[in-house]
Design an enzyme around this catalytic site. Structure first.
Site, PDB file in Angstrom:
ATOM      1  N   ARG A  70       0.749  -1.316  -0.229  1.00  0.00           N
ATOM      2  CA  ARG A  70       0.094  -0.332   0.071  1.00  0.00           C
ATOM      3  C   ARG A  70       0.668   1.061  -0.045  1.00  0.00           C
ATOM      4  O   ARG A  70       0.250   1.803   1.181  1.00  0.00           O
ATOM      5  CB  ARG A  70      -0.919  -0.107   1.214  1.00  0.00           C
ATOM      6  CG  ARG A  70      -1.975  -1.049   1.258  1.00  0.00           C
ATOM      7  CD  ARG A  70      -2.878  -1.296   0.021  1.00  0.00           C
ATOM      8  NE  ARG A  70      -3.589  -1.834   0.046  1.00  0.00           N
ATOM      9  CZ  ARG A  70      -3.476  -4.099  -0.651  1.00  0.00           C
ATOM     10  NH1 ARG A  70      -2.107  -3.456  -1.172  1.00  0.00           N
ATOM     11  NH2 ARG A  70      -4.304  -4.460  -0.930  1.00  0.00           N
TER      12      ARG A  70
ATOM     13  N   GLU B 156      -3.828   3.234   7.097  1.00  0.00           N
ATOM     14  CA  GLU B 156      -4.275   3.104   5.325  1.00  0.00           C
ATOM     15  C   GLU B 156      -4.542   3.899   4.552  1.00  0.00           C
ATOM     16  O   GLU B 156      -3.758   4.994   3.622  1.00  0.00           O
ATOM     17  CB  GLU B 156      -4.225   1.835   4.902  1.00  0.00           C
ATOM     18  CG  GLU B 156      -4.625   1.595   3.367  1.00  0.00           C
ATOM     19  CD  GLU B 156      -4.780   0.011   2.588  1.00  0.00           C
ATOM     20  OE1 GLU B 156      -4.639  -1.040   3.417  1.00  0.00           O
ATOM     21  OE2 GLU B 156      -5.436   0.320   1.376  1.00  0.00           O
TER      22      GLU B 156
ATOM     23  N   SER C   8     -10.369  -0.240   3.965  1.00  0.00           N
ATOM     24  CA  SER C   8      -9.946  -0.586   5.066  1.00  0.00           C
ATOM     25  C   SER C   8      -8.506   0.488   5.830  1.00  0.00           C
ATOM     26  O   SER C   8      -8.040   1.966   4.763  1.00  0.00           O
ATOM     27  CB  SER C   8      -8.197  -1.564   4.687  1.00  0.00           C
ATOM     28  OG  SER C   8      -9.223  -2.395   3.967  1.00  0.00           O
TER      29      SER C   8
HETATM   30  C1  LIG Z   1     -15.143   0.095  -0.734  1.00  0.00           C
HETATM   31  C2  LIG Z   1     -13.046   0.439  -0.388  1.00  0.00           C
HETATM   32  C3  LIG Z   1     -13.077  -0.456  -1.442  1.00  0.00           C
HETATM   33  C4  LIG Z   1     -11.479  -0.442  -0.877  1.00  0.00           C
HETATM   34  N1  LIG Z   1     -10.806  -1.597  -1.507  1.00  0.00           N
HETATM   35  C5  LIG Z   1      -9.651  -1.434  -1.464  1.00  0.00           C
HETATM   36  C6  LIG Z   1      -8.533  -2.899  -2.062  1.00  0.00           C
HETATM   37  O1  LIG Z   1      -8.852  -3.852  -2.309  1.00  0.00           O
HETATM   38  N2  LIG Z   1      -8.035  -2.797  -2.367  1.00  0.00           N
HETATM   39  C7  LIG Z   1      -6.763  -1.852  -2.341  1.00  0.00           C
HETATM   40  O2  LIG Z   1      -5.605  -1.316  -2.653  1.00  0.00           O
HETATM   41  N3  LIG Z   1      -7.553   0.065  -1.951  1.00  0.00           N
HETATM   42  C8  LIG Z   1      -8.782  -0.407  -1.559  1.00  0.00           C
HETATM   43  N4  LIG Z   1      -9.837   1.161  -1.290  1.00  0.00           N
HETATM   44  C9  LIG Z   1      -8.584   2.194  -0.893  1.00  0.00           C
HETATM   45  C10 LIG Z   1      -8.566   3.205  -2.200  1.00  0.00           C
HETATM   46  O3  LIG Z   1      -9.932   2.215  -3.310  1.00  0.00           O
HETATM   47  C11 LIG Z   1      -7.172   2.873  -3.296  1.00  0.00           C
HETATM   48  O4  LIG Z   1      -6.404   3.676  -2.405  1.00  0.00           O
HETATM   49  C12 LIG Z   1      -7.036   3.345  -4.310  1.00  0.00           C
HETATM   50  O5  LIG Z   1      -5.995   3.253  -5.206  1.00  0.00           O
HETATM   51  C13 LIG Z   1      -7.208   5.059  -3.956  1.00  0.00           C
HETATM   52  O6  LIG Z   1      -6.912   6.199  -5.374  1.00  0.00           O
HETATM   53  P1  LIG Z   1      -7.598   7.056  -5.242  1.00  0.00           P
HETATM   54  O7  LIG Z   1      -7.879   7.563  -6.774  1.00  0.00           O
HETATM   55  O8  LIG Z   1      -8.992   7.586  -4.496  1.00  0.00           O
HETATM   56  O9  LIG Z   1      -6.470   7.814  -4.941  1.00  0.00           O
HETATM   57  P2  LIG Z   1      -6.577   9.051  -3.666  1.00  0.00           P
HETATM   58  O10 LIG Z   1      -7.451   8.263  -2.099  1.00  0.00           O
HETATM   59  O11 LIG Z   1      -7.506  10.250  -4.077  1.00  0.00           O
HETATM   60  O12 LIG Z   1      -5.346   9.439  -3.233  1.00  0.00           O
HETATM   61  C14 LIG Z   1      -4.561   8.709  -2.748  1.00  0.00           C
HETATM   62  C15 LIG Z   1      -2.773   8.930  -1.954  1.00  0.00           C
HETATM   63  O13 LIG Z   1      -2.747   8.703  -3.399  1.00  0.00           O
HETATM   64  C16 LIG Z   1      -2.430  10.233  -4.042  1.00  0.00           C
HETATM   65  N5  LIG Z   1      -2.547  10.677  -5.389  1.00  0.00           N
HETATM   66  C17 LIG Z   1      -3.679  10.140  -6.283  1.00  0.00           C
HETATM   67  N6  LIG Z   1      -3.754  10.330  -7.664  1.00  0.00           N
HETATM   68  C18 LIG Z   1      -2.336  11.330  -7.563  1.00  0.00           C
HETATM   69  C19 LIG Z   1      -1.612  11.587  -8.340  1.00  0.00           C
HETATM   70  N7  LIG Z   1      -2.042  11.077 -10.211  1.00  0.00           N
HETATM   71  N8  LIG Z   1      -0.235  11.769  -8.767  1.00  0.00           N
HETATM   72  C20 LIG Z   1       0.072  11.733  -7.073  1.00  0.00           C
HETATM   73  N9  LIG Z   1      -0.283  11.159  -6.385  1.00  0.00           N
HETATM   74  C21 LIG Z   1      -1.499  11.365  -6.334  1.00  0.00           C
HETATM   75  C22 LIG Z   1      -2.808  11.311  -3.129  1.00  0.00           C
HETATM   76  O14 LIG Z   1      -1.963  12.349  -3.135  1.00  0.00           O
HETATM   77  C23 LIG Z   1      -2.910  10.647  -1.733  1.00  0.00           C
HETATM   78  O15 LIG Z   1      -1.783  11.172  -0.760  1.00  0.00           O
HETATM   79  C24 LIG Z   1     -10.959   0.671  -1.190  1.00  0.00           C
HETATM   80  C25 LIG Z   1     -11.687   2.163  -1.165  1.00  0.00           C
HETATM   81  C26 LIG Z   1     -12.981   1.629  -0.576  1.00  0.00           C
HETATM   82  C27 LIG Z   1     -14.106   2.890  -0.792  1.00  0.00           C
END
Ligand SMILES: Cc1cc2nc3c(=O)[nH]c(=O)nc-3n(C[C@H](O)[C@H](O)[C@H](O)COP(=O)(O)OP(=O)(O)OC[C@H]3O[C@@H](n4cnc5c(N)ncnc54)[C@H](O)[C@@H]3O)c2cc1C
Length: 312
Positions: free
Chosen positions: A188, A306, A236
């Site tokens: 992660r 996380e 999570s």
């Molecule tokens: C219902 C649910 C289920 C989930 N299940 C899982 C799972 O099974 N496995 C898992 O790994 N995760 C899971 N997640 C967590 C989440 O979906 C992941 O961590 C996802 O990859 C985050 O992507 P995001 O675009 O929403 O990032 P954000 O939440 O917007 O950002 C997360 C981090 O990434 C950085 N970031 C985002 N985009 C960029 C970019 N282009 N350049 C630089 N930094 C950036 C942000 O600054 C921040 O620090 C779940 C979440 C939910 C709500």
């Protein structure tokens, strides 16, 4: 003083070709539906504008936060100072939302996807084109850029397993393509030494469409059964400490169903906190602290977050 600073920020951002919104409520941009206003929310139109934003932030010492789809975030009730750059909105540039096949070599197909592409759309694209490799992402919300930064994973697989290279825009605002093998990935997380990910190249295999679709549907079904998908959350809250499951520890200390204000430990999955309607970031943080100290006191294990907590 505040007004002077705000006018200065407006002036600096007016040089861009991108849409800028001031005091934009972040609860509209997070899967938790929680978060106060972003001082300036910018939707970069292209890599040039993203570079300029990084440059402005560095030279003027303005905090810059890159937003994906906000599915791993808890934004504070007071919101975020400075600039939030969103790459995955319809207002963001097309270059951050494109999917292009770059190369085909024997059984391998290489796809470039912009950081703002929704992971669900990317998965659908691979199914439609009979490309195997991303099936494990079924049910993971968020943007592709967010998945790369978080090294998102499930069912024993992680994004790093299918990455060929990552396109970053560095702290000086310069774009660079970094081979994935030169990037250090962990559970992660990543040690990407850039400010923004603009996109990345995936290395996939040609596969049987029906088989791929079947695996995706099976994975989705498992998520639907084990996660509270009908309530806002950020997935999570804690990382699994080693081979132990965080949800088992939380369950074992009797915190399943515990609540503070509108924030509740999900009865469906004890490592999820759900927003039952009017949860504040303060409610979620208090609940996180309660869980952390109870688990530490009863089991001696310190849980690591996380979810990313950001803001004033
Ligand atoms: C219902 C649910 C289920 C989930 N299940 C899982 C799972 O099974 N496995 C898992 O790994 N995760 C899971 N997640 C967590 C989440 O979906 C992941 O961590 C996802 O990859 C985050 O992507 P995001 O675009 O929403 O990032 P954000 O939440 O917007 O950002 C997360 C981090 O990434 C950085 N970031 C985002 N985009 C960029 C970019 N282009 N350049 C630089 N930094 C950036 C942000 O600054 C921040 O620090 C779940 C979440 C939910 C709500």
């Amino acid at each position: 003083m505040v007004i002077k600073k705000r006018n200065q920020l407006r002036g600096l951002l007016s040089e861009l070709n991108s849409t800028v919104l001031f005091d934009e409520p972040m609860n509209k941009y997070t899967s938790f539906s929680i978060g106060g206003p972003a001082e300036a929310m910018v939707f970069p139109r292209d890599e040039r504008d993203m570079s300029k934003i990084i440059h402005i932030a560095r030279v003027e010492k303005i905090p810059l936060f890159i937003l994906g789809k906000g599915s791993n975030l808890l934004v504070s009730d007071k919101g975020l100072h400075g600039i939030v750059a969103s790459l995955s909105s319809n207002l963001s540039g097309e270059c951050f939302r494109q999917i292009v096949q770059t190369k085909e070599l024997n059984n391998r197909v290489y796809l470039y996807a912009g950081a703002g592409v929704a992971l669900t759309r990317l998965l659908r694209f691979t199914i439609q084109n009979g490309l195997s490799g991303l099936e494990f992402t079924a049910g993971i919300p968020g943007s592709f850029g967010g998945a790369v930064i978080m090294n998102a994973g499930s069912y024993g697989k992680e994004i790093k397993d299918v990455l060929d290279s990552v396109r970053i825009i560095d702290r000086d605002g310069c774009p660079a393509d970094i081979p994935a093998k030169d990037i250090s990935f962990k559970y992660r997380g990543t040690a990407i030494h850039g400010k923004a990910i603009a996109g990345a190249v995936l290395r996939l295999r040609k596969g049987d469409k029906e088989k791929i679709e079947k695996t995706v549907q099976e994975n989705l079904l498992m998520k639907k059964k084990s996660q509270p998908l009908n309530k806002p959350s950020a997935g999570s809250i804690f990382k699994n400490p080693g081979s132990t499951r965080a949800w088992e520890l939380i369950d074992s200390v009797g915190m399943r169903g515990a609540s503070v204000g509108g924030a509740c430990v999900s009865p469906v999955h004890a490592n999820f906190i759900v927003n039952t309607g009017r949860a504040t970031a303060g409610d979620v943080i208090s609940l996180i602290r309660q869980i952390g100290s109870r688990v530490e006191k009863d089991t001696g294990i310190t849980l690591e977050l996380e979810v990313k907590i950001v803001g004033k």
